[in-house]
Design an enzyme around this catalytic site. Structure first.
Site, PDB file in Angstrom:
ATOM      1  N   ILE A  55      37.289  67.120  13.783  1.00  0.00           N
ATOM      2  CA  ILE A  55      37.933  65.812  13.629  1.00  0.00           C
ATOM      3  C   ILE A  55      37.071  64.632  14.101  1.00  0.00           C
ATOM      4  CG2 ILE A  55      40.232  66.818  13.783  1.00  0.00           C
ATOM      5  CD1 ILE A  55      40.363  65.884  16.694  1.00  0.00           C
ATOM      6  N   GLU A  56      35.792  64.856  14.305  1.00  0.00           N
ATOM      7  CA  GLU A  56      34.954  63.783  14.845  1.00  0.00           C
ATOM      8  C   GLU A  56      34.984  62.523  13.979  1.00  0.00           C
ATOM      9  OE1 GLU A  56      32.983  67.540  16.499  1.00  0.00           O
ATOM     10  OE2 GLU A  56      34.087  66.933  14.703  1.00  0.00           O
ATOM     11  N   ILE A  57      34.963  62.699  12.643  1.00  0.00           N
ATOM     12  CA  ILE A  57      34.914  61.506  11.793  1.00  0.00           C
ATOM     13  C   ILE A  57      36.167  60.656  11.922  1.00  0.00           C
ATOM     14  CG2 ILE A  57      33.284  62.488  10.141  1.00  0.00           C
ATOM     15  CD1 ILE A  57      35.702  62.928   8.272  1.00  0.00           C
ATOM     16  N   ARG A 114      37.356  59.995  14.717  1.00  0.00           N
ATOM     17  CA  ARG A 114      37.136  59.303  15.986  1.00  0.00           C
ATOM     18  C   ARG A 114      35.941  58.358  15.919  1.00  0.00           C
ATOM     19  NH1 ARG A 114      37.878  64.624  19.922  1.00  0.00           N
ATOM     20  NH2 ARG A 114      40.164  64.686  19.887  1.00  0.00           N
TER      21      ARG A 114
END
Length: 258
Positions: free
Chosen positions: A132-134, A136
């Protein structure tokens, strides 16, 4: 004494536990350094032949504790705390001994990257994954952009890396991230059983197999060129002689790693 990591030896197998369950096993800088040191100690202990990484609590990990880690990343801090082995095998040496992961519950971001850096992953049916980094404002920087495509193909990897969508254990197996799925609560026992099976094999042969396979991921021609010399070396070892004697006498060999 580590605060966020537990250690337990079972014969030649070392169990390493993520132990910050009240914070969903989210990694602070201190926890990253403790895990790196645990991997380094495992690599350096001649009595340990295989590691198992698992998590205490209701989930594997929520990923990074960004409030703690983001300033460290921006400052260029060594997140491994000076340890020689990087559990993700990106910013320092990768663990030279086989690692088996047992995953349950949510496994987010760098938890997936720990799995991608491992050699075998067992997940139970409760396991869910999300990179889910993108969502964030950043991107995966623990190896997912490299290894997920290697494991499951570029477009299969992009399906999850570019959407931040959650996926389950069956999708993870299709992607090559997970090798076995167990009923709920049984992933750790199965991971330990696999690690014990690995530890019963000839340690030098295991090490050579890891070295060859990892090299082939980056340089297949170099891996091919090294095969003959590697196997000649192994044929001259005490373990190879032990295996031959055991075969002739129909006994189970006991390998010493020499």
């Amino acid at each position: 004494m580590a605060e966020f990591i537990t250690l337990e030896d079972r014969g030649h197998v070392r169990l390493i536990g993520l132990n910050r369950p009240d914070k969903r096993n989210a990694f602070t800088g201190a926890m990253l350094a403790e895990l790196a040191q645990a991997y380094t100690d495992l690599a350096d202990d001649p009595a340990i032949r295989c590691g198992v990484l698992f998590a205490h609590g209701s989930m594997f990990t929520a990923g990074l504790d960004l409030a703690d880690v983001a300033p460290r990343v921006m400052a260029g801090e060594d997140l491994m705390g000076g340890a020689r082995i990087d559990p993700w095998g990106i910013y320092a040496e990768r663990c030279p001994k086989p690692m088996v992961l047992a995953v349950h519950g949510k496994c987010l971001t760098l938890g997936i990257e720990l799995a991608l850096a491992a050699d075998i992953v067992v997940a139970d049916e409760t396991a869910t994954f999300a990179q889910i980094e993108i969502a964030r404002g950043i991107f995966p920087f623990g190896g997912a952009t490299i290894r997920m495509a290697q494991a499951g193909g570029y477009q299969n990897a992009m399906r999850w890396l570019l959407t931040a969508d959650e996926f389950g254990a069956e999708d993870a197996r299709h992607l090559g991230l997970v090798q076995e799925i167990t009923p709920p609560g049984q992933a750790l026992d199965r991971a330990v059983a696999i690690a014990e099976r690995i530890s019963a094999q000839a340690p030098l042969g295991v090490a050579a197999s890891l070295k060859s396979a990892r090299l082939a991921m980056h340089d297949p021609e170099a891996a091919k060129a090294a095969l003959a010399d590697e196997v000649r070396t192994l044929f001259s070892t005490e373990d190879a002689a032990t295996a031959l004697t055991a075969f002739m006498t129909r006994q189970t060999p006991e390998f010493r790693g020499r």
